[in-house]
Motif scaffolding. Structure first.
Motif, PDB file in Angstrom:
ATOM      1  N   THR A  25      63.606  40.359  50.004  1.00 23.92           N
ATOM      2  CA  THR A  25      64.495  41.408  49.948  1.00 23.92           C
ATOM      3  C   THR A  25      65.281  41.317  48.634  1.00 23.92           C
ATOM      4  OG1 THR A  25      66.428  40.250  51.464  1.00 23.92           O
ATOM      5  CG2 THR A  25      64.701  41.154  52.578  1.00 23.92           C
ATOM      6  N   TRP A  43      67.368  49.411  54.188  1.00 18.81           N
ATOM      7  CA  TRP A  43      69.294  48.718  53.876  1.00 18.81           C
ATOM      8  C   TRP A  43      70.036  48.598  55.048  1.00 18.81           C
ATOM      9  CZ3 TRP A  43      65.586  52.007  55.530  1.00 18.81           C
ATOM     10  CH2 TRP A  43      65.891  52.360  57.516  1.00 18.81           C
ATOM     11  N   SER A  74      70.771  48.196  49.529  1.00 18.71           N
ATOM     12  CA  SER A  74      69.295  48.709  49.896  1.00 18.71           C
ATOM     13  C   SER A  74      68.562  48.555  48.890  1.00 18.71           C
ATOM     14  CB  SER A  74      69.115  50.412  50.135  1.00 18.71           C
ATOM     15  OG  SER A  74      69.854  51.400  49.045  1.00 18.71           O
ATOM     16  N   ASN A 101      71.327  45.205  59.293  1.00 17.48           N
ATOM     17  CA  ASN A 101      70.459  45.807  58.639  1.00 17.48           C
ATOM     18  C   ASN A 101      68.933  46.594  59.308  1.00 17.48           C
ATOM     19  OD1 ASN A 101      68.826  45.565  56.516  1.00 17.48           O
ATOM     20  ND2 ASN A 101      67.146  44.008  56.373  1.00 17.48           N
ATOM     21  N   LEU A 113      68.337  42.802  48.454  1.00 20.88           N
ATOM     22  CA  LEU A 113      69.879  43.592  48.705  1.00 20.88           C
ATOM     23  C   LEU A 113      71.488  42.704  49.087  1.00 20.88           C
ATOM     24  CD1 LEU A 113      69.399  44.028  52.870  1.00 20.88           C
ATOM     25  CD2 LEU A 113      68.565  45.799  51.223  1.00 20.88           C
TER      26      LEU A 113
END
Length: 225
Positions: free
Chosen positions: A108, A61, A79, A214, A110
């Motif tokens: 990721t 997140w 997140s 992060n 995000l």
């Protein structure tokens, strides 16, 4: 005289028999326990020294802080699931102190968007990577460690259809616990904070400045060579 000799002989025989009977009634020493060769692996602690490689899965997140003339300053919070690989080398300086160097790479997810001042701005990061030192204290097969070093990530900014991407450099700090499941397999759980600083993006002649900090929590399984 012959009677006396016979009596003496009989007494000697009786004495010898009584002594033998008494000795038989005494407690006898137990047989010594059998001895077996002891393998060095049985008495030695787990050796953390050596190279290793593994896979990890977790949750991240982060907070994107963006500034531009049309939008002013605003935040996007994102997140999502992350997963990737890690590997490195450990060295035991003492039976308890373990130090090492480790690299990680995670995909990721995000991404977040906001509409500010009539401008739709989407910020995102699709991967990050770290190169970290590790220092820990081992309780045989159980290791507590701290970690820190260099962090890299891609940063993407999209505003009203114009897009720009950069690779951001930052730093990371974290801690974790790791345990040996066997001579070659270890399992871990760790947390890391990552800060990638501020990057500038040119979107259709307008400058956007975005920085990302992060947080990640990951579980991993590795093979120790």
């Amino acid at each position: 005289m012959k009677g006396f000799a016979s009596l003496a002989a009989a007494f000697a025989v009786l004495t010898a028999f009584s002594a033998q009977t008494f000795a038989a009634d005494l407690p006898q020493p137990a047989d010594p326990a059998p001895s077996y060769p002891v393998s060095p692996d049985t008495i030695a602690g787990f050796d953390w020294t050596g190279p290793y490689a593994g896979a990890q899965l977790g949750w991240g997140w982060g907070n994107f802080t963006t500034r531009s003339t049309p939008t002013g300053k605003f935040d996007n919070n994102a997140s999502g699931v992350l997963g990737g690989f890690y590997g490195g080398y450990n060295f035991m300086f003492t039976p308890n102190i373990v130090a090492g160097l480790e690299g990680t790479f995670d995909f990721t997810n995000l991404n977040d968007s906001s509409t500010v001042g009539g401008v739709n701005v989407k910020t995102g990061s699709d991967w990050n990577s770290t190169l970290r030192g590790r220092l820990g204290y081992a309780f045989d097969t159980f290791l507590l460690y701290g970690t820190g070093g260099l962090a890299l990530a891609d940063l993407d900014v999209n505003a009203n259809g114009a897009k720009d991407s950069k690779t951001a450099f930052g730093w990371t700090l974290g801690a974790g616990v790791e345990t040996a499941l066997s001579k070659n397999v270890t399992m871990r759980l760790d947390y890391a904070y990552e800060n990638f600083g501020k990057e500038s993006f040119n979107l259709g002649g307008t400058t956007y400045k975005t920085d990302l900090d992060n947080n990640v929590v990951r579980a991993g399984v590795a093979y120790k060579f």
